[in-house]
Motif scaffolding. Structure first.
Motif, short mmCIF file in Angstrom:
data_model
loop_
_atom_site.label_atom_id
_atom_site.label_comp_id
_atom_site.label_asym_id
_atom_site.label_seq_id
_atom_site.Cartn_x
_atom_site.Cartn_y
_atom_site.Cartn_z
N SER A 316 20.42 -24.93 -13.71
CA SER A 316 21.02 -23.65 -13.13
C SER A 316 22.23 -23.40 -13.42
N GLN A 317 22.91 -22.17 -13.69
CA GLN A 317 24.03 -21.55 -13.75
C GLN A 317 25.30 -22.11 -12.99
N SER A 357 18.08 -17.46 -13.64
CA SER A 357 18.77 -16.14 -13.59
C SER A 357 19.53 -15.81 -12.29
N ASP A 358 20.18 -14.71 -12.46
CA ASP A 358 21.12 -14.40 -11.17
C ASP A 358 21.86 -15.50 -10.74
N CYS A 398 13.89 -17.00 -21.56
CA CYS A 398 15.19 -17.14 -21.69
C CYS A 398 15.85 -15.67 -20.67
N SER A 399 16.93 -15.83 -20.21
CA SER A 399 17.47 -14.79 -19.51
C SER A 399 18.54 -14.48 -20.12
N SER A 400 19.08 -13.26 -20.07
CA SER A 400 20.59 -12.76 -20.45
C SER A 400 21.74 -13.28 -19.45
N GLY A 403 21.77 -11.43 -16.18
CA GLY A 403 20.54 -11.50 -15.70
C GLY A 403 19.66 -10.26 -15.94
N PHE A 406 15.40 -10.13 -19.50
CA PHE A 406 14.83 -11.63 -20.03
C PHE A 406 13.74 -11.34 -21.11
N LYS A 420 14.80 -6.82 -15.98
CA LYS A 420 14.20 -7.49 -14.96
C LYS A 420 14.04 -6.65 -13.81
#
Length: 520
Positions: A316-317, A357-358, A398-400, A403, A406, A420
């Motif tokens: 996770s980010q 994401s997010d 993959c997600s930008s 967020g 995707f 999304k």
């Protein structure tokens, strides 16, 4: 004679004891040297990892530049001093007028430049000068200004070479007298701010020495990733070695190589905060490498689970959660702090791909049922699931970075790009379908500002595409025809997208500089 015969064995014993002492001292010295070299190597790695976390590399800068002090002092008193032979009338000129004379326009201008129009939209080599996608004719003077700005972007000057007036102009943006200088350099300022628009069509790039030129692998590369300081790159593959390189585009020095005897590496990834590396293979356990303490920990099997392989995972980010692909549609959530299982999620079909994401609050998953699931990790519930258009089996997600978008790849070589929010609202129509590849999509990655999407299929040679996201078109000059890329397997962009590294099946990590981006 009896005395000599008694002393002879005694002297022989003493010689043997002295030789043993010499060998012992020699071994001790060699061990001390080895420990010192290991300490120096780990100190170098530590400095690379934590010494410049908040100082991203800028192209054109040198490692030896000194912060906060001038390397050179330029005496301009001779330039500013008025000559003795000036007429008396000049003494009546006000100081303001003198400033305008010094900072005035060019001494000579070609009037024909304003009358000439140049079409930068139809000539391939001039398309890089466009500011807008559909821009065509521009004046000759504007053409020259853009050429100068483009040259400055590709060949940035060093700080010490700037004149005093340039330094003052850069530091006094509130001063009305400097408006002309600021406006004349607006293109360069936009580029340096990092918010410039990437043009579609042709991608400007240059190939550098292989990222792992100091130590090529003899097995396929399965993972490449830049550390957040943009100078360190990890590579990992089936040869069971985790390698670290210092990337400068020229020497790309190897910092360290670690051998895992019992685990061919399927994936390795930094935590986003840069403190650890997570390493996995086709084993029921995984490894965590503490970069600060240079310590490897073996984790697993996970309590209550019977998975024989934890080879695929995502981080996770917010660096708090690792999501592993489990058996029979299960997703295993593990804490990066305790390395313990904190929860599970269950899909209807098998799980093939994951993407956070997010900022780590949501998780996307896809797999054998051809649907995309969006999970809320705070409530551990599925927010929405919908059919991925044209998909029978999802193989990559993959997600930008922000967020908003995707991308979903399938076993048929099709990539769908979605907004999304619209997908969550029930609109299942993708904003773009990329069908340039014909085999299963294995890997996808957005760059740091979301303007480039890289798509890889491992089954065919040179099977890689770069999508210009704002226009949703594919760059026509990628992949390059020479030299061949062989079978691409993985890819990563540096934190500022100045570098792009791609690992292939021959054990090489090809390195490219993307000329649009100023920072590594």
């Amino acid at each position: 004679m009896s005395t000599l015969s008694q002393n002879a064995p005694t002297s022989k014993v003493r010689r043997e004891e002295s030789e043993d002492d010499v060998r012992a001292k020699r071994r001790k010295m060699e061990e001390e040297k080895q420990r010192e070299s290991e300490q120096v190597e780990m100190k170098k790695l530590e400095n690379l990892l934590f010494g410049s976390l908040y100082n991203p590399v800028s192209f054109g800068e040198r490692e030896g530049d000194v912060e906060g002090g001038d390397l050179f002092h330029v005496d301009r008193s001779a330039v500013k001093q008025s000559p003795d032979y000036e007429d008396d009338d000049d003494e009546q000129v006000s100081d303001d007028e003198r400033v305008l004379v010094k900072k005035g326009e060019a001494a000579w201008e070609d009037e024909e430049e304003k009358e000439i129009n140049i079409d930068i939209g139809t000539v391939n080599r001039l398309r890089k000068l466009r500011k807008e996608e559909n821009e065509g004719l521009i004046s000759g003077s504007e053409y020259i200004a853009r050429l100068r700005a483009h040259h400055a972007k590709l060949n940035p000057g060093t700080e010490w070479a700037r004149t005093d007036s340039q330094i003052m102009d850069g530091d006094s943006s509130d001063d009305g007298e400097d408006d002309d200088d600021v406006l004349r350099t607006n293109e360069d300022l936009v580029v340096k701010s990092g918010g410039s628009k990437l043009c579609s069509g042709l991608l400007e790039y240059s190939q550098h020495a292989d990222a792992n030129i100091a130590d090529h692998s003899n097995a396929p590369i399965n993972s490449v990733q830049f550390h957040q300081n943009a100078q360190l790159l990890l590579t990992a593959g089936s040869d069971r070695r985790l390698r670290f390189f210092q990337i400068d585009g020229k020497r790309n020095t190897k910092i360290q190589s670690i051998f895992l005897e019992d685990c061919p590496i399927h994936k390795a990834a930094f935590l986003p905060n840069g403190s650890q590396v997570i390493v996995s293979g086709r084993r029921k356990y995984f490894y965590s490498f503490d970069l600060e303490n240079a310590k490897f920990d073996k984790i697993g099997p996970l309590v209550g689970r019977e998975e024989k392989s934890l080879e695929s995972f995502e981080v996770s980010q917010d660096s708090k959660t690792i999501a592993f692909i489990g058996n029979e549609g299960y997703i295993l959530l593990v804490s990066t702090k305790t390395k313990e299982l904190t929860g599970t999620l269950k899909m209807n079909g098998s799980v093939r791909s994951l993407a956070f994401s997010d900022d780590g609050k949501q998780l996307l998953s896809s797999g054998g049922d051809g649907q995309v699931y969006i999970w809320d990790l705070r409530t551990m519930k599925c927010l929405y699931k919908g059919v991925d258009e044209g998909s029978t089996c999802g193989t990559s997600l993959c997600s930008s970075p922000n967020g908003a978008l995707f991308a979903s790849g399938t076993d048929r070589g099709i990539v769908n790009i979605y907004k999304k929010d619209e997908f969550l609202g029930g609109k299942r129509k993708p904003i773009k379908t990329v069908d340039n590849l014909t085999s299963m999509i294995d890997f996808m990655k957005f760059n740091h500002d979301g303007q480039i999407l890289a798509i890889i299929s491992r089954m065919n040679k040179d099977s890689i595409k770069l999508v210009h996201v704002p226009s949703l078109t594919v760059f026509s000059n990628w992949p390059p025809s020479k030299p061949p890329m062989d079978f691409p397997r993985c890819l990563d962009f540096s934190p500022g997208s100045g570098f792009m590294a791609m690992g292939n099946a021959r054990g090489k990590v090809l390195l490219y500089k993307l000329n649009h981006y100023m920072n590594a």
